[in-house]
Write a protein that holds these residues in place. Sequence first.
Motif, PDB file in Angstrom:
ATOM      1  N   PHE A 110       0.831  -1.197   0.000  1.00  0.00           N
ATOM      2  CA  PHE A 110       0.000   0.000   0.000  1.00  0.00           C
ATOM      3  C   PHE A 110       0.869   1.252   0.000  1.00  0.00           C
ATOM      4  CE2 PHE A 110      -2.224   3.458   2.012  1.00  0.00           C
ATOM      5  CZ  PHE A 110      -3.540   3.338   1.606  1.00  0.00           C
ATOM      6  N   LEU A 121      -0.680   6.230   1.011  1.00  0.00           N
ATOM      7  CA  LEU A 121      -0.738   5.457  -0.227  1.00  0.00           C
ATOM      8  C   LEU A 121       0.416   5.808  -1.153  1.00  0.00           C
ATOM      9  CD1 LEU A 121      -2.162   3.631  -2.335  1.00  0.00           C
ATOM     10  CD2 LEU A 121      -3.499   5.615  -3.004  1.00  0.00           C
ATOM     11  N   SER A 165       0.938   2.601  -6.572  1.00  0.00           N
ATOM     12  CA  SER A 165       0.240   1.360  -6.237  1.00  0.00           C
ATOM     13  C   SER A 165      -0.966   1.172  -7.151  1.00  0.00           C
ATOM     14  CB  SER A 165      -0.229   1.394  -4.776  1.00  0.00           C
ATOM     15  OG  SER A 165      -1.036   0.277  -4.485  1.00  0.00           O
ATOM     16  N   GLY A 168      -4.017   0.468  -4.807  1.00  0.00           N
ATOM     17  CA  GLY A 168      -4.065   1.249  -3.574  1.00  0.00           C
ATOM     18  C   GLY A 168      -5.358   1.988  -3.334  1.00  0.00           C
ATOM     19  N   GLU A 219      -8.208  -0.362  -2.407  1.00  0.00           N
ATOM     20  CA  GLU A 219      -8.028  -0.925  -1.070  1.00  0.00           C
ATOM     21  C   GLU A 219      -8.229   0.150  -0.004  1.00  0.00           C
ATOM     22  OE1 GLU A 219      -4.399  -3.118  -0.778  1.00  0.00           O
ATOM     23  OE2 GLU A 219      -4.758  -4.212  -2.643  1.00  0.00           O
ATOM     24  N   TRP A 220      -7.804   1.374  -0.317  1.00  0.00           N
ATOM     25  CA  TRP A 220      -8.030   2.489   0.601  1.00  0.00           C
ATOM     26  C   TRP A 220      -9.528   2.694   0.837  1.00  0.00           C
ATOM     27  CZ3 TRP A 220     -10.417   7.276  -0.266  1.00  0.00           C
ATOM     28  CH2 TRP A 220     -10.195   8.260   0.698  1.00  0.00           C
ATOM     29  N   ASP A 242      -5.017  -4.067   8.326  1.00  0.00           N
ATOM     30  CA  ASP A 242      -4.987  -4.134   6.864  1.00  0.00           C
ATOM     31  C   ASP A 242      -6.225  -4.820   6.301  1.00  0.00           C
ATOM     32  OD1 ASP A 242      -4.404  -4.108   4.192  1.00  0.00           O
ATOM     33  OD2 ASP A 242      -2.331  -4.744   4.445  1.00  0.00           O
ATOM     34  N   GLY A 253      -7.719  -3.969   3.365  1.00  0.00           N
ATOM     35  CA  GLY A 253      -7.864  -3.612   1.957  1.00  0.00           C
ATOM     36  C   GLY A 253      -8.342  -4.730   1.070  1.00  0.00           C
TER      37      GLY A 253
END
Length: 683
Positions: free
Chosen positions: A408, A437, A441, A444, A447-448, A546, A548
């Motif tokens: 990430f 981030l 990525s 990213g 997932e964020w 985590d 994500g």
Amino acid sequence: MSLATGDEKESKPSTSSLPCHCFELSEILIATKNFDESLVIGKGGFGKVYKADMVIGSSVVTAAIKRLDSMSQQGATEFWTEAEMLSKFRQCNIVSLIGYCNHESEMILVYEYISNGTLDDHLHKLNTSLSWIQRLNICIGAGRGLHYLHTGTGMHSGIIHRDVKSSNILLDENWGAKISDFGLSKVCPTNQPSTHVNTHIKGTYGYIDPNYFQTGMLTRKSDVYAFGVVLLEVLCRTRVLDGRLYGEDRNLATWAQDSIKEGKSKHIIDFHIRGEISLKCLKEFVKIVEMCLHNLPKHRITMAEAVVSLERVLLLQEKFNKELQSAGITLFDRMVNLLPFSFNKENSVQDDSKLSSDSKDNTKSPEMKGDPAHFQSPSPSVTVFEFADLEKATRNFSPDLLLGEGGFGEVFLGWVEQNTLAPSKQGAGIAIAVKRLNKKSLDGHREWLTEVNLLGQLAHPNIIRLLGFCMDDDERLLVYEYMPNKSLDRFLFSDTAEGLSWGTRLLIMIGVVRGVTYLHSANLIFRGLKCFNILLDEDFNAKLGDFGLVKCGSVSGESHVSTRVMGTCGYAAPEYISTGHLTIKNDIYGLGVVLLESATGRKVIDFSRPDEDRSLVEWATKIQSKRRNVKKIMDPCLGYNYPLQGASKYVALAFRCLADKPKDRPSSEEVLQSLEHIYANYK
């Protein structure tokens, strides 16, 4: 569950009145290879359905062949009803009948083959990613098919389908809807809207019009009621009958109507589309549902009115989407309404309810109403941070405050005031962990979004607490509570770190499994189980971090989410890697790997070791298969300071989690009970 009361005897129509093709049994047998089981594509109350190529003149047509099961409660009446009716229908939203076969005891119907199966399959079995626009188009197509039956067949009499449900709505290669299964259909006059047909009750529980059930009077409005239930299925993505969700005395229609009356219509929306629906569209769609489900048939809308209203909703949604695009609004702006705090978006679906707080027991799993979007969790409010404040809190993301780095991005230590969360001097106020981030990525941003959405709603002692987030131009940051002991891998694999005692390892893993059990009870699949994601506070209490990769799924081991394979090498279950089918039992496999890591002190994949010993699971499996003493597996750092019997049970539990077949793996609740038992005996 289908319902049929009483017997209805209808005369067999003359075969000469059927304009469709009459097949010889020999043709059917050749096409289906004597009803080869490998060609079966479905099974219902009528019997099995086979996919086969039928030769008609000089053409070869792919067909779906439905064969009456001799043991079926449905029989000749339904067969001839369907054959006669479908042979006269010509409309793009009605499945086409190619022909039939009636030979002695064999009764077979031959339809056009519809490649994408049923709506029920995609909503409840395959977990297909259907956008809100796609769902609206499916509803409109199905509505047009029913409207055609009611008024537009070109016959003097219309047709009441009598078994409208998601499993009778087929989807073609372009996701176009087609109404199917006319075995229970009844003819009714088209020029008398209120005309009813006195008939024995037949249909499917959950979809049956209560008025029809109580009076036996079947009207076209009975189909309208069932269509309203289908609309709810599409919106909520929950099954029509689910005693665990609605209670044994309610179904989807009654549960949803109660939620709507209480002003909680936003709570029942399928989590996967909740960020796509504009507030105005939701209100209009809910109105259509209410008018379809009205207690009194005469107050329900007609199918024509339902179709026109749905088309208006589609236009509103498309206009809303174009406005978003023209304004340059990102996916975040669509999903932000999932967050549990106020955000100024006037035209998107927002949750205006306040999250409940339960200070007595914050270990309870969130109350689910079919999907994690309906949490009523005791989680704290999430703060929207300014980028400049996070720069100040981390001393401009100083390298000497770097806590860690992953796919990430980087994680930095920072300090904020305890009450205001404003940036403070180093060492003053409370410590925070700021994850920034990496702009390169690929996954990213997605997932964020997942973390912001989920962690803002989860509250459990073994789940990392999200304090807030920041979105500033291309910057994406997450702010967590600080975990001073960092992650479990630091104590298991680092040569310089102090080792963990047997008792501490047990307590850490008990905390991990409690967190996993909480997630599974909320129909969430963690998909990120590994030592690096097990964080430890100052007292070595474990917290999962985590989120994500978290996916919504089912607590049933049989169902799955078809998804792009993501995870960490060595922790992902073999069936997930080979098929992309994700279930909670994949988490159990990852849990088994972590249990082995904590027992052995070895990494899941260690390239510093010889080739044959690099894989922890393979290495430990070889030792176990030779029935060697458990001491051969245990971490030498423990110095034999552990009970041999307890260690043996611990390792055996790990291998149960690593079973090749998902069904042979225990549930997280079983793992938790076993670990607590091992710890109780240790004390």
